[in-house]
Design a protein around this motif. Structure first.
Motif, short mmCIF file in Angstrom:
data_model
loop_
_atom_site.label_atom_id
_atom_site.label_comp_id
_atom_site.label_asym_id
_atom_site.label_seq_id
_atom_site.Cartn_x
_atom_site.Cartn_y
_atom_site.Cartn_z
N VAL A 81 32.17 -50.88 37.58
CA VAL A 81 30.88 -50.47 38.13
C VAL A 81 30.80 -50.86 39.60
N ASP A 82 30.23 -50.00 40.42
CA ASP A 82 30.14 -50.19 41.87
C ASP A 82 29.88 -51.65 42.23
N PRO A 83 30.85 -52.32 42.88
CA PRO A 83 30.67 -53.74 43.18
C PRO A 83 29.63 -54.00 44.27
N ASP A 84 29.12 -52.94 44.90
CA ASP A 84 28.07 -53.12 45.90
C ASP A 84 26.67 -52.92 45.31
N SER A 85 26.60 -52.57 44.03
CA SER A 85 25.29 -52.32 43.43
C SER A 85 24.73 -53.61 42.83
N GLN A 86 23.45 -53.81 43.05
CA GLN A 86 22.76 -54.96 42.48
C GLN A 86 22.30 -54.64 41.06
N ALA A 87 22.03 -55.66 40.31
CA ALA A 87 21.42 -55.52 38.98
C ALA A 87 20.12 -56.29 38.98
N SER A 88 19.29 -56.01 38.01
CA SER A 88 18.02 -56.71 37.94
C SER A 88 17.56 -56.80 36.49
N VAL A 89 16.76 -57.82 36.22
CA VAL A 89 16.09 -57.97 34.93
C VAL A 89 14.60 -57.82 35.19
N VAL A 90 14.01 -56.83 34.55
CA VAL A 90 12.60 -56.48 34.78
C VAL A 90 11.80 -56.84 33.54
N TRP A 91 10.85 -57.75 33.69
CA TRP A 91 9.95 -58.13 32.59
C TRP A 91 8.63 -57.37 32.78
N SER A 92 8.22 -56.66 31.73
CA SER A 92 7.00 -55.87 31.84
C SER A 92 6.30 -55.81 30.49
N LEU A 129 31.47 -55.80 36.18
CA LEU A 129 30.75 -55.04 35.17
C LEU A 129 31.58 -53.83 34.77
N LEU A 130 31.88 -53.69 33.50
CA LEU A 130 32.55 -52.50 33.00
C LEU A 130 32.29 -52.37 31.51
N SER A 131 32.44 -51.17 31.00
CA SER A 131 32.13 -50.95 29.59
C SER A 131 33.17 -51.64 28.71
N GLY A 132 32.76 -51.92 27.47
CA GLY A 132 33.69 -52.52 26.53
C GLY A 132 34.90 -51.63 26.28
N THR A 133 34.69 -50.32 26.27
CA THR A 133 35.81 -49.39 26.08
C THR A 133 36.79 -49.48 27.23
N ASP A 134 36.28 -49.51 28.47
CA ASP A 134 37.17 -49.60 29.63
C ASP A 134 37.92 -50.92 29.66
N LEU A 135 37.23 -52.02 29.33
CA LEU A 135 37.89 -53.32 29.34
C LEU A 135 39.03 -53.34 28.32
N THR A 136 38.77 -52.85 27.11
CA THR A 136 39.81 -52.82 26.09
C THR A 136 40.95 -51.92 26.50
N ALA A 137 40.64 -50.75 27.07
CA ALA A 137 41.69 -49.81 27.47
C ALA A 137 42.61 -50.42 28.51
N ARG A 138 42.06 -51.11 29.50
CA ARG A 138 42.89 -51.68 30.56
C ARG A 138 43.76 -52.82 30.02
N LEU A 139 43.19 -53.63 29.16
CA LEU A 139 43.97 -54.73 28.60
C LEU A 139 45.09 -54.20 27.71
#
Length: 541
Positions: free
Chosen positions: A86-97, A135-145
């Motif tokens: 996932v784009d290493p320049d993108s931020q993530a956030s946790v939004v409580w609402s 950040l990467l999907s579980g499928t991508d992580l497994t595939a690369r390993l």
């Protein structure tokens, strides 16, 4: 011997002689792959049995923390895991609402991986990891390993093979496996078997090892869906916590995952679109629902991680939900068990070294369970307070007292393995020194700009900060006993004064197992303890 729906195989009835391998790994998910790669890092071959012929569908984003990436960097994996994540320049956030259509009560931002990488590069104390999170999907992580595993000459990956049963013998295990392609049953004789086959582990059931749960089980469901409207409303990568549910945007266009608590009477979900609309006000049609799974919030940990020469690791040893939140502890299990199994196979590790795997990693799992329990309880507490009419300011103050929902650094707490049986403690007047046995070695740069971690050897490293290379004869003594040890001379007066030590012994996972100002009076006893040949029965003075 098997339990549940596993039909026991009469191992004695298979006529063909068993094949032989030092280590048999059951399961080619991230835990099993990293375990095999750790073994190979120490020159030990292994066979991996994986039931699925293809990749699992795990669209959830896995956050591999900075500490997790440090461990993968040792194996030369960091760049390949990081590539196309996932784009290493993108931020993530946790939004409580209170609900997704109301203004947030609190937004906690997580800096981008690249931003944290720049911060870590200028950190002088060594507490920060040397790698930012991924950040990467579980499928991508497994595939690369799995791609990396297939390339390694010391690893035999057998996809489409199913582990069915085992027989424990005094110094070996006989496993029954089924080749899905030929429908042929085989026996594999192995010195050690590692069960890395996930939350519904067949290995764990064959061993009749129960899970100890921390909480009264509560029913939850996970709904995978697409929503272009939700993505337009919340374009940044976010986790939204509202009405007791958590919505997380995943990799791929408009893909979301919702984790929703269920009422006691909601035992089967027949209309997930209606449930999302009722709970969160999200309008979807059936075609936008991709998958639905149900689970119980039991947070179970195996009562034991070992029986005979069979070991449990990853989700076979601890069933945490969602699984993507537990990737770091799975990687830690794989590294810890891997280097200790290698020491046993290569005959320099004593019996206490493998015993320490369960003591260290189960303790870590209990701590992780407490953190996850508190995180889940924080969501429910927020839901109850919001429903009771608590003000926005009050809710925000309550949330600020809670630990963060995302930990991008993941560095181990100080003294994580301080009570380990394979860590040596000296009563030498440095009890309050910055570095204590059992703690992670500070990740500093040398004066020449090199990462200290990159200079460590694959097994033990004696870090020598003395002017006269006092550690050389200690390393020679270790090698004469067959203990692989690297002598790393780094006579840095500033570091020595800051750390208040002259010699440090570091094991493969970057943890300090012994340190002192002067030479030990009984180096042989230190080596006995840290390699698991005998427990420490006195304090060296």
């Amino acid at each position: 011997m098997a339990g549940g729906d596993v039909r026991p195989v009469q191992l004695e009835s298979i006529d063909m002689p068993p094949s032989r391998t030092p280590v048999l790994v059951v399961g080619a998910g991230p835990t099993g792959c990293v375990l095999a790669l750790e073994l190979a890092h120490h020159g030990v071959s292994s066979v991996i049995i994986e039931r699925a012929a293809g990749l699992p569908r795990h669209p959830e984003l896995n956050l591999v923390s900075g500490r997790g990436m440090e461990l993968l960097r040792r194996l030369g994996l960091a760049e390949r895991i990081r590539a196309n994540s996932v784009d290493p320049d993108s931020q993530a956030s946790v939004v409580w609402s209170r609900s997704i259509d109301k203004p947030p009560v609190l937004v906690t931002s997580v800096p981008s991986a690249n931003e944290l990488g720049r911060r870590y590069a200028t950190s002088a104390g060594g507490n920060a990891p040397i790698e930012p999170y991924v950040l990467l999907s579980g499928t991508d992580l497994t595939a690369r390993l799995r791609d990396i595993v297939r390339e390694h000459p010391l690893i035999d990956l057998r996809e489409g093979w199913t582990f069915t049963d085992l027989r424990l013998e005094p110094r070996r295990t006989i496993a029954a496996v089924l080749d899905g392609g030929t429908r042929t049953r085989h026996m594999i004789e192995t010195d050690y078997l590692a069960g890395c086959d996930g939350a519904q582990s067949t290995v764990r059931r064959c061993l009749s090892v129960p899970l100890d749960a921390a909480l009264t089980p509560e029913h939850h469901c996970t709904i995978y869906f697409r929503s272009e409207l939700l993505t337009r409303r919340l374009p940044s990568r976010s986790t939204i916590i509202a009405s007791g549910a958590a919505l997380t945007r995943q990799s791929g266009a408009d893909l979301w995952i919702g984790q929703l608590p269920l009422d006691q009477d909601e035992t089967a979900i027949t209309d997930p679109a209606a449930l999302l609309h009722q709970r969160l006000g999200i309008s979807l049609d059936a075609s936008q629902i991709l998958q639905v799974t149900q689970w119980q919030e039991a947070l179970g940990i195996a009562r034991t991680y070992r029986r005979g020469t069979v070991y449990l690791a990853g989700q076979s040893a601890h069933r945490f939900h969602p699984p993507s939140d537990a990737i770091d502890i799975c990687l830690g299990d794989a590294i810890d068990l891997g280097w200790k199994l290698a020491a046993a196979v290569c005959r320099w590790g004593g019996p206490g070294l493998l015993v320490s795997y369960e003591a260290e990693r189960r303790q870590r799992a209990v701590l992780e369970r407490e953190l996850l329990s508190r995180s889940l309880e924080a969501r429910q507490r927020f839901r109850r307070l919001a429903a009771a009419g608590a003000s926005r300011d009050y809710l925000a103050d309550v949330l600020r007292e809670e630990p963060p929902q995302i930990d991008p650094a993941g560095t181990s707490p100080s003294g994580e393995y301080a009570t380990s049986s394979v860590v040596w403690h000296d009563d030498d007047g440095t009890e309050n020194a910055p570095i204590q046995p059992g703690s992670r070695l500070p990740a500093i740069r040398t004066r020449a700009g090199h990462q200290l971690y990159d200079m460590l050897g694959p097994q033990f490293t004696l870090l020598d900060l003395t002017d006269e290379r006092d550690g050389r004869p200690l390393v020679d003594a270790a090698r004469s006993r067959g203990i692989p040890m690297t002598h790393l001379s780094l006579p840095d007066l500033a570091v020595r004064d800051r750390w208040r030590t002259g010699l440090l012994l570091v094991r493969p996972d970057h943890h300090v197992v012994w340190r002192t100002i002067d030479r030990p009076s009984d180096w042989g006893a230190v080596l006995d303890v840290v390699t698991g040949h005998r427990p420490q029965d006195h304090v060296n003075t």
